[in-house]
Enzyme design. Structure first.
Site, PDB file in Angstrom:
ATOM      1  N   ARG A  43     -14.467   2.666 -10.832  1.00  0.00           N
ATOM      2  CA  ARG A  43     -15.980   3.590 -10.788  1.00  0.00           C
ATOM      3  C   ARG A  43     -15.602   4.679 -12.085  1.00  0.00           C
ATOM      4  O   ARG A  43     -16.762   5.180 -12.272  1.00  0.00           O
ATOM      5  CB  ARG A  43     -15.529   4.387  -9.613  1.00  0.00           C
ATOM      6  CG  ARG A  43     -15.736   3.663  -8.272  1.00  0.00           C
ATOM      7  CD  ARG A  43     -15.747   4.637  -6.880  1.00  0.00           C
ATOM      8  NE  ARG A  43     -17.207   5.465  -7.038  1.00  0.00           N
ATOM      9  CZ  ARG A  43     -17.590   5.965  -6.014  1.00  0.00           C
ATOM     10  NH1 ARG A  43     -16.523   6.147  -5.102  1.00  0.00           N
ATOM     11  NH2 ARG A  43     -18.504   6.808  -6.089  1.00  0.00           N
ATOM     12  N   LEU A  87     -19.919   0.386  -6.046  1.00  0.00           N
ATOM     13  CA  LEU A  87     -19.901  -0.818  -5.436  1.00  0.00           C
ATOM     14  C   LEU A  87     -21.144  -0.853  -4.134  1.00  0.00           C
ATOM     15  O   LEU A  87     -21.276  -1.822  -3.520  1.00  0.00           O
ATOM     16  CB  LEU A  87     -18.551  -1.281  -4.574  1.00  0.00           C
ATOM     17  CG  LEU A  87     -17.505  -1.614  -5.574  1.00  0.00           C
ATOM     18  CD1 LEU A  87     -16.068  -1.871  -4.832  1.00  0.00           C
ATOM     19  CD2 LEU A  87     -17.810  -2.760  -6.458  1.00  0.00           C
ATOM     20  N   LYS A 142      -5.146  -8.752   2.044  1.00  0.00           N
ATOM     21  CA  LYS A 142      -5.006  -8.175   3.400  1.00  0.00           C
ATOM     22  C   LYS A 142      -4.786  -6.568   3.239  1.00  0.00           C
ATOM     23  O   LYS A 142      -4.544  -6.102   2.380  1.00  0.00           O
ATOM     24  CB  LYS A 142      -3.544  -8.860   4.046  1.00  0.00           C
ATOM     25  CG  LYS A 142      -2.447  -8.342   3.544  1.00  0.00           C
ATOM     26  CD  LYS A 142      -1.064  -8.751   3.968  1.00  0.00           C
ATOM     27  CE  LYS A 142       0.220  -7.991   3.809  1.00  0.00           C
ATOM     28  NZ  LYS A 142       0.162  -6.513   4.009  1.00  0.00           N
ATOM     29  N   HIS A 172       0.555 -13.134  -0.050  1.00  0.00           N
ATOM     30  CA  HIS A 172       1.450 -13.458  -1.073  1.00  0.00           C
ATOM     31  C   HIS A 172       2.812 -14.247  -0.746  1.00  0.00           C
ATOM     32  O   HIS A 172       3.496 -14.699  -1.594  1.00  0.00           O
ATOM     33  CB  HIS A 172       1.579 -12.353  -2.053  1.00  0.00           C
ATOM     34  CG  HIS A 172       2.662 -11.248  -1.332  1.00  0.00           C
ATOM     35  ND1 HIS A 172       2.232 -10.407  -0.639  1.00  0.00           N
ATOM     36  CD2 HIS A 172       3.825 -10.957  -1.549  1.00  0.00           C
ATOM     37  CE1 HIS A 172       3.064  -9.645  -0.366  1.00  0.00           C
ATOM     38  NE2 HIS A 172       4.305 -10.186  -0.961  1.00  0.00           N
ATOM     39  N   ASP A 229       1.101  -4.791   9.264  1.00  0.00           N
ATOM     40  CA  ASP A 229       1.283  -4.930   7.939  1.00  0.00           C
ATOM     41  C   ASP A 229       2.141  -6.001   7.544  1.00  0.00           C
ATOM     42  O   ASP A 229       1.990  -6.718   6.556  1.00  0.00           O
ATOM     43  CB  ASP A 229       2.148  -3.677   7.324  1.00  0.00           C
ATOM     44  CG  ASP A 229       2.253  -3.559   5.920  1.00  0.00           C
ATOM     45  OD1 ASP A 229       1.145  -4.007   5.119  1.00  0.00           O
ATOM     46  OD2 ASP A 229       3.153  -3.085   5.267  1.00  0.00           O
ATOM     47  N   HIS A 234       2.551 -11.989   7.308  1.00  0.00           N
ATOM     48  CA  HIS A 234       3.624 -12.624   6.671  1.00  0.00           C
ATOM     49  C   HIS A 234       4.618 -13.361   7.660  1.00  0.00           C
ATOM     50  O   HIS A 234       5.052 -14.594   7.260  1.00  0.00           O
ATOM     51  CB  HIS A 234       4.449 -11.622   5.719  1.00  0.00           C
ATOM     52  CG  HIS A 234       3.547 -10.714   4.919  1.00  0.00           C
ATOM     53  ND1 HIS A 234       2.564 -11.512   4.160  1.00  0.00           N
ATOM     54  CD2 HIS A 234       3.639  -9.694   4.229  1.00  0.00           C
ATOM     55  CE1 HIS A 234       2.161 -10.443   3.379  1.00  0.00           C
ATOM     56  NE2 HIS A 234       2.772  -9.484   3.362  1.00  0.00           N
ATOM     57  N   LYS A 334      11.192  -0.719   7.433  1.00  0.00           N
ATOM     58  CA  LYS A 334      11.359   0.134   6.090  1.00  0.00           C
ATOM     59  C   LYS A 334      12.486   0.832   6.265  1.00  0.00           C
ATOM     60  O   LYS A 334      12.979   1.202   7.445  1.00  0.00           O
ATOM     61  CB  LYS A 334      10.019   0.902   6.027  1.00  0.00           C
ATOM     62  CG  LYS A 334       8.895   0.039   5.652  1.00  0.00           C
ATOM     63  CD  LYS A 334       7.599   0.884   5.013  1.00  0.00           C
ATOM     64  CE  LYS A 334       6.746   0.293   4.694  1.00  0.00           C
ATOM     65  NZ  LYS A 334       6.854  -0.765   3.274  1.00  0.00           N
TER      66      LYS A 334
END
Length: 489
Positions: A43, A87, A142, A172, A229, A234, A334
């Protein structure tokens, strides 16, 4: 081959941390097609040279062995260009069209490294501007949606503009060399297939552990959580790679058909089984590597009364003839005790023991995903020194360890590097099909709904101290089946 890669979100976090470093590495390795052009879209107003200077600054911060020399970057910078775009404005897409038509590349890749809320808008605008041609491919990062309805809505909108063969939904983890070797291990070796079934395997565990917290992504994580997540994408993709039947070929749809069957065979959840077989946790203040770290609720952008999970452990089964009755344990979180991503296949004990062995000792195959990349096979071997055991020999675990980096002796292709090159070449094998995503969302939806009801009753995730392996209930979960997590052996 001449290609244009238009990187929407070209000044964003993902572009800086992953995509542009991966593109540079492919350039360094000589695998990036020479006729390529990379157009960063953002932007802010910026010239090509100013954009190149920003990328040079970022690449100067990566690991020492991946940093470009001045001469290397000068050559790579010739591929880099910048375009300012809003956009939501059709006129800006017209400017993009003029830029692309002036060169008329063989392949145009539209990489949407933006918020998922913009996917529909960008694709609609690309279609309206005449930029969705047969030479165009679109890459979707994702998370693709927040739940099943939003996932369906995004996919439906994208398919209004692009065919399924043009859509590259990226995960990934599927680009990691160790995941590629997992498929090679299963389908390129005759010795494992006879063992890869319920008669020989006692359990399988999938762990994706991080020492990091949410860092500066607290606001994003508040609306996402560990289940969305990590598990919905995954972890389930890894489970599919472990559990799928041998495909009839290496063709993309042959592989994805078998993965879909696994997702459709997973046991469905009920409120009762979610309460029994799923553990959700949230990290509290603790220590990582000897340094104090805050709890999740003290992180920037996080509500002090947050009920978002930073840890998930669950038990599930694949209901088919190969796997019936074998528990699959998935764990991710985490601020855990270590950074580790691995798959552990626990084989059954020998049916009749004629040797003494340590309690719980059995054959195990560990597929290391990160930070190590390789395989470890635990066998039982005779101990070198024998005490008086009444004539009964004692066995001890011995490991056969294969480090892929040492074995192959060359710098290995990273996940994003591999996937970006596959997009440019039009290879869909390592990308997720729409029906796979939908099946994965259908499977996790009852968990999300049960947690939403629990939140309404004032029930919060189980706390765990940062620097530990999650709530104690995660150990109890596997102990009910007579198993332990890998670090508990």
């Amino acid at each position: 081959m001449r290609f244009d890669l238009v990187l929407f979100g070209g000044t964003g976090d993902l572009a800086w941390r992953k995509l542009l470093p991966a593109l540079f590495q492919s350039f360094r390795h000589g695998s990036l097609p020479a006729g390529g052009r990379i157009i960063g879209v953002g932007r802010g107003a910026m010239s090509d040279d100013e954009y190149r200077a920003l990328i040079a600054q970022r690449l100067a911060e990566v690991e020492a062995d991946k940093r470009p020399s001045d001469a290397e970057f000068a050559r790579f910078a010739q591929h880099l260009h910048y375009l300012r775009m809003d956009l939501s404005q059709p006129a800006d897409y017209a400017a993009l069209r003029e830029l692309l038509q002036a060169r008329d590349a063989d392949t145009v890749v539209m990489y949407l490294a933006t918020a998922p809320s913009l996917f529909t808008t960008v694709c609609e605008q690309l279609g309206a501007a005449g930029l969705a041609t047969e030479r165009t491919r679109v890459v979707l990062e994702k998370p693709l949606g927040h739940d099943l309805p939003s996932n369906r809505a995004i996919n439906a909108a994208v398919r209004e503009v692009f065919s399924e063969a043009q859509i590259f939904r990226i995960d990934h983890y599927l680009g990691k060399p160790s995941v590629q070797n997992l498929l090679a291990l299963r389908f390129g070796n005759a010795i494992f297939e006879p063992l890869w079934r319920r008669e020989n395997i006692a359990s399988i565990e999938i762990t994706m552990a991080e020492q990091l917290g949410v860092e500066k992504r607290g606001e994003f994580y508040e609306s996402t959580g560990a289940l969305r997540d990590m598990v919905q994408n995954h972890a389930l993709q890894l489970l599919c790679a472990i559990g799928m039947e041998p495909p009839i070929s290496a063709d993309a749809d042959a592989i994805r058909n078998e993965k879909l069957k696994v997702l459709q065979s997973l046991k469905r959840w009920t409120p009762e089984t979610v309460s029994r077989d799923v553990v959700r946790g949230q990290y509290a203040a603790g220590q990582i590597a000897g340094k104090p770290v805050p709890g999740y609720r003290q992180e920037e952008g996080v509500s002090p009364t947050s009920q978002t999970e930073t840890f998930v452990a669950l038990r599930t089964e694949i209901s088919n003839w190969r796997w019936a009755g074998v528990p699959f344990f998935i764990r991710t979180g985490k601020r855990l005790a270590g950074r580790e991503a691995s798959i552990v296949v626990h084989f059954r004990q020998v049916p009749h023991a004629i040797y003494r062995t340590p309690l719980g000792a059995a054959n195990r195959l560990t597929i290391h995903l990160q930070p190590k990349d390789g395989l470890t096979l635990q066998l039982m071997a005779a101990a070198q020194s024998q005490a008086d055991t009444g004539g009964v020999q004692t066995l001890s675990p011995a490991a056969l360890d294969l480090d892929f980096d040492q074995r192959f002796g060359t710098e290995r292709v990273g996940a994003y590097e591999r996937l970006l090159l596959d997009v440019i070449a039009g290879r869909l094998n390592l990308f997720v099909r729409a029906d796979e995503q939908e099946a994965a969302w259908q499977w996790v939806e009852p968990i999300l709904e049960t947690w939403q009801q629990a939140n309404a009753r004032g029930e919060s995730p189980r706390p765990y101290v940062a620097g530990h392996w999650g709530p104690g209930a995660a150990s109890a979960l596997v102990a009910r089946d007579g198993h332990s997590w890998m670090e508990e052996f």
